[in-house]
Design a protein around this motif. Structure first.
Motif, PDB file in Angstrom:
ATOM      1  N   ALA A 108       0.752  -1.359  -0.003  1.00 37.11           N
ATOM      2  CA  ALA A 108      -0.008  -0.040   0.035  1.00 37.11           C
ATOM      3  C   ALA A 108       0.742   1.390  -0.188  1.00 37.11           C
ATOM      4  O   ALA A 108       1.812   1.305   0.529  1.00 37.11           O
ATOM      5  CB  ALA A 108      -0.877   0.037   1.265  1.00 37.11           C
ATOM      6  N   LEU A 109       0.524   2.362  -0.701  1.00 38.70           N
ATOM      7  CA  LEU A 109       1.252   3.521  -0.847  1.00 38.70           C
ATOM      8  C   LEU A 109       1.437   4.004   0.625  1.00 38.70           C
ATOM      9  O   LEU A 109       2.579   4.658   1.006  1.00 38.70           O
ATOM     10  CB  LEU A 109       0.603   4.608  -1.711  1.00 38.70           C
ATOM     11  N   ASP A 110       0.547   4.130   1.520  1.00 37.46           N
ATOM     12  CA  ASP A 110       0.724   4.733   2.787  1.00 37.46           C
ATOM     13  C   ASP A 110       1.871   3.903   3.412  1.00 37.46           C
ATOM     14  O   ASP A 110       2.735   4.362   4.237  1.00 37.46           O
ATOM     15  CB  ASP A 110      -0.673   4.805   3.535  1.00 37.46           C
ATOM     16  N   ASP A 111       2.031   2.389   3.131  1.00 39.22           N
ATOM     17  CA  ASP A 111       2.904   1.839   3.721  1.00 39.22           C
ATOM     18  C   ASP A 111       4.416   2.116   3.303  1.00 39.22           C
ATOM     19  O   ASP A 111       5.376   2.026   4.087  1.00 39.22           O
ATOM     20  CB  ASP A 111       2.507   0.345   3.609  1.00 39.22           C
ATOM     21  N   ILE A 112       4.407   2.383   2.243  1.00 37.19           N
ATOM     22  CA  ILE A 112       5.866   2.892   1.419  1.00 37.19           C
ATOM     23  C   ILE A 112       6.289   4.041   2.155  1.00 37.19           C
ATOM     24  O   ILE A 112       7.451   4.245   2.410  1.00 37.19           O
ATOM     25  CB  ILE A 112       5.636   2.958  -0.068  1.00 37.19           C
ATOM     26  N   LEU A 113       5.080   5.020   2.129  1.00 29.74           N
ATOM     27  CA  LEU A 113       5.578   6.298   3.053  1.00 29.74           C
ATOM     28  C   LEU A 113       6.033   6.315   4.239  1.00 29.74           C
ATOM     29  O   LEU A 113       6.952   6.711   5.084  1.00 29.74           O
ATOM     30  CB  LEU A 113       4.337   7.419   2.996  1.00 29.74           C
ATOM     31  N   ALA A 114       5.355   5.521   5.224  1.00 26.14           N
ATOM     32  CA  ALA A 114       5.629   5.103   6.440  1.00 26.14           C
ATOM     33  C   ALA A 114       7.265   4.407   6.675  1.00 26.14           C
ATOM     34  O   ALA A 114       7.921   4.613   7.533  1.00 26.14           O
ATOM     35  CB  ALA A 114       4.735   4.070   7.167  1.00 26.14           C
ATOM     36  N   ALA A 115       7.408   3.375   5.698  1.00 24.82           N
ATOM     37  CA  ALA A 115       8.840   2.830   5.527  1.00 24.82           C
ATOM     38  C   ALA A 115       9.807   3.891   5.287  1.00 24.82           C
ATOM     39  O   ALA A 115      10.949   3.830   6.127  1.00 24.82           O
ATOM     40  CB  ALA A 115       8.744   1.736   4.413  1.00 24.82           C
ATOM     41  N   VAL A 116       9.538   4.895   4.582  1.00 28.42           N
ATOM     42  CA  VAL A 116      10.682   5.916   4.326  1.00 28.42           C
ATOM     43  C   VAL A 116      10.873   6.426   5.660  1.00 28.42           C
ATOM     44  O   VAL A 116      12.112   6.736   6.008  1.00 28.42           O
ATOM     45  CB  VAL A 116      10.322   6.771   3.256  1.00 28.42           C
ATOM     46  N   ARG A 117       9.786   6.890   6.399  1.00 28.96           N
ATOM     47  CA  ARG A 117      10.072   7.636   7.751  1.00 28.96           C
ATOM     48  C   ARG A 117      10.814   6.671   8.735  1.00 28.96           C
ATOM     49  O   ARG A 117      11.487   7.334   9.456  1.00 28.96           O
ATOM     50  CB  ARG A 117       8.692   8.063   8.220  1.00 28.96           C
ATOM     51  N   VAL A 118      10.376   5.373   8.719  1.00 35.04           N
ATOM     52  CA  VAL A 118      10.842   4.441   9.545  1.00 35.04           C
ATOM     53  C   VAL A 118      12.519   4.370   9.411  1.00 35.04           C
ATOM     54  O   VAL A 118      13.220   4.376  10.280  1.00 35.04           O
ATOM     55  CB  VAL A 118      10.202   3.074   9.720  1.00 35.04           C
ATOM     56  N   VAL A 119      13.006   4.065   8.355  1.00 39.26           N
ATOM     57  CA  VAL A 119      14.241   3.981   7.753  1.00 39.26           C
ATOM     58  C   VAL A 119      15.030   5.312   8.189  1.00 39.26           C
ATOM     59  O   VAL A 119      16.093   5.407   8.446  1.00 39.26           O
ATOM     60  CB  VAL A 119      14.273   3.716   6.393  1.00 39.26           C
ATOM     61  N   ALA A 120      14.433   6.477   7.692  1.00 42.42           N
ATOM     62  CA  ALA A 120      14.860   7.941   7.981  1.00 42.42           C
ATOM     63  C   ALA A 120      15.170   7.944   9.420  1.00 42.42           C
ATOM     64  O   ALA A 120      16.349   8.683   9.764  1.00 42.42           O
ATOM     65  CB  ALA A 120      14.159   9.033   7.492  1.00 42.42           C
ATOM     66  N   GLY A 121      14.419   7.494  10.394  1.00 41.47           N
ATOM     67  CA  GLY A 121      14.563   7.558  11.740  1.00 41.47           C
ATOM     68  C   GLY A 121      15.422   6.700  12.357  1.00 41.47           C
ATOM     69  O   GLY A 121      15.669   6.811  13.443  1.00 41.47           O
ATOM     70  N   GLY A 122      16.153   5.894  11.566  1.00 43.24           N
ATOM     71  CA  GLY A 122      17.240   5.082  12.027  1.00 43.24           C
ATOM     72  C   GLY A 122      16.773   3.581  12.319  1.00 43.24           C
ATOM     73  O   GLY A 122      17.667   2.767  12.750  1.00 43.24           O
TER      74      GLY A 122
END
Length: 222
Positions: A108-122
């Motif tokens: 899901a597109l929202d899951d992809i956005l959430a993953a970018v945030r998760v990875v950016a947060g370390g």
């Protein structure tokens, strides 16, 4: 401040769709696009993004090799693999290269956005479908000869809270999701996962998920 993202994919339509998706998020910003792995490496070094969203199959240099080059540099960006191909070879190759996440494009597109945030947060993140499939393949694999078999891990030596965290890792949860589920801070969740890596001598989150299955903490159908 926005999370700065470089998109690396050889298909212009995919890059365009991701750019629109990210631009509409409000807290993420696309600062560069690459059509080859070599270009992704160059942009990562020149633009210093927070995250590179990386495809695997690209000309000149594939995404796994590009990930390896990016992470070999000083103060590297974090790499999130986003691909159509979730073959085991690619998953393990990406993790060995140092990627912080592995997603498939049918998420899901929202899951992809959430993953970018998760990875950016370390944090690190692997698509639950990928984790589940790898566990299934591990279950179906014939037992190794006794002379080469790896000793079966047990939950002895880990705390009750660490057992809860390991169970959630086995279900494909990210550190942020573990924190929410257990009502603890993300930093505490990350610390628990780090201790599990050490105590269980685990290579990566997929290995932790397999160990959770071996210990009976999760089932393949979870």
């Amino acid at each position: 401040m926005s999370v700065r993202v470089v998109l690396a994919d050889d298909q212009p339509l995919i890059r365009s769709a991701l750019r629109v998706l990210i631009s509409d998020s409000g807290d993420l910003l696309v600062i560069g696009e690459a059509a080859t792995g070599a270009e992704a490496v160059r942009l990562a070094r020149e633009l210093r993004p927070d995250v590179v969203v990386m495809d695997i199959r690209m000309p000149i240099m594939d995404g796994i090799e590009a990930t390896r080059h990016i992470l070999a540099g000083p103060d590297p960006a974090r790499v999130l693999i986003l691909t159509t191909f979730d073959d085991d070879e690619y998953v393990y190759g990406a993790l060995r290269a140092g990627a912080s996440g592995f997603l498939v494009k049918d998420m899901a597109l929202d899951d992809i956005l959430a993953a970018v945030r998760v990875v950016a947060g370390g944090d690190a993140l692997i698509a639950p479908s990928v984790t589940r499939r790898l566990i299934e393949q591990f279950v179906d694999r014939p037992p190794e000869p006794a002379t080469t078999a790896v000793p079966r891990r047990t939950s002895d030596g880990i705390t009750g809270r660490e057992r809860e965290v390991l169970t959630l890792v086995g279900r494909g949860r990210s550190n942020a999701e573990i924190a929410t589920d257990l009502h603890i801070s993300p930093a505490t969740a990350k610390a628990h996962v780090a201790r599990l890596f050490t105590k269980l001598d685990a290579r990566d989150r997929v290995h932790l998920a397999i160990l959770a299955y071996q210990m009976g903490l999760v089932a393949v159908t979870d």
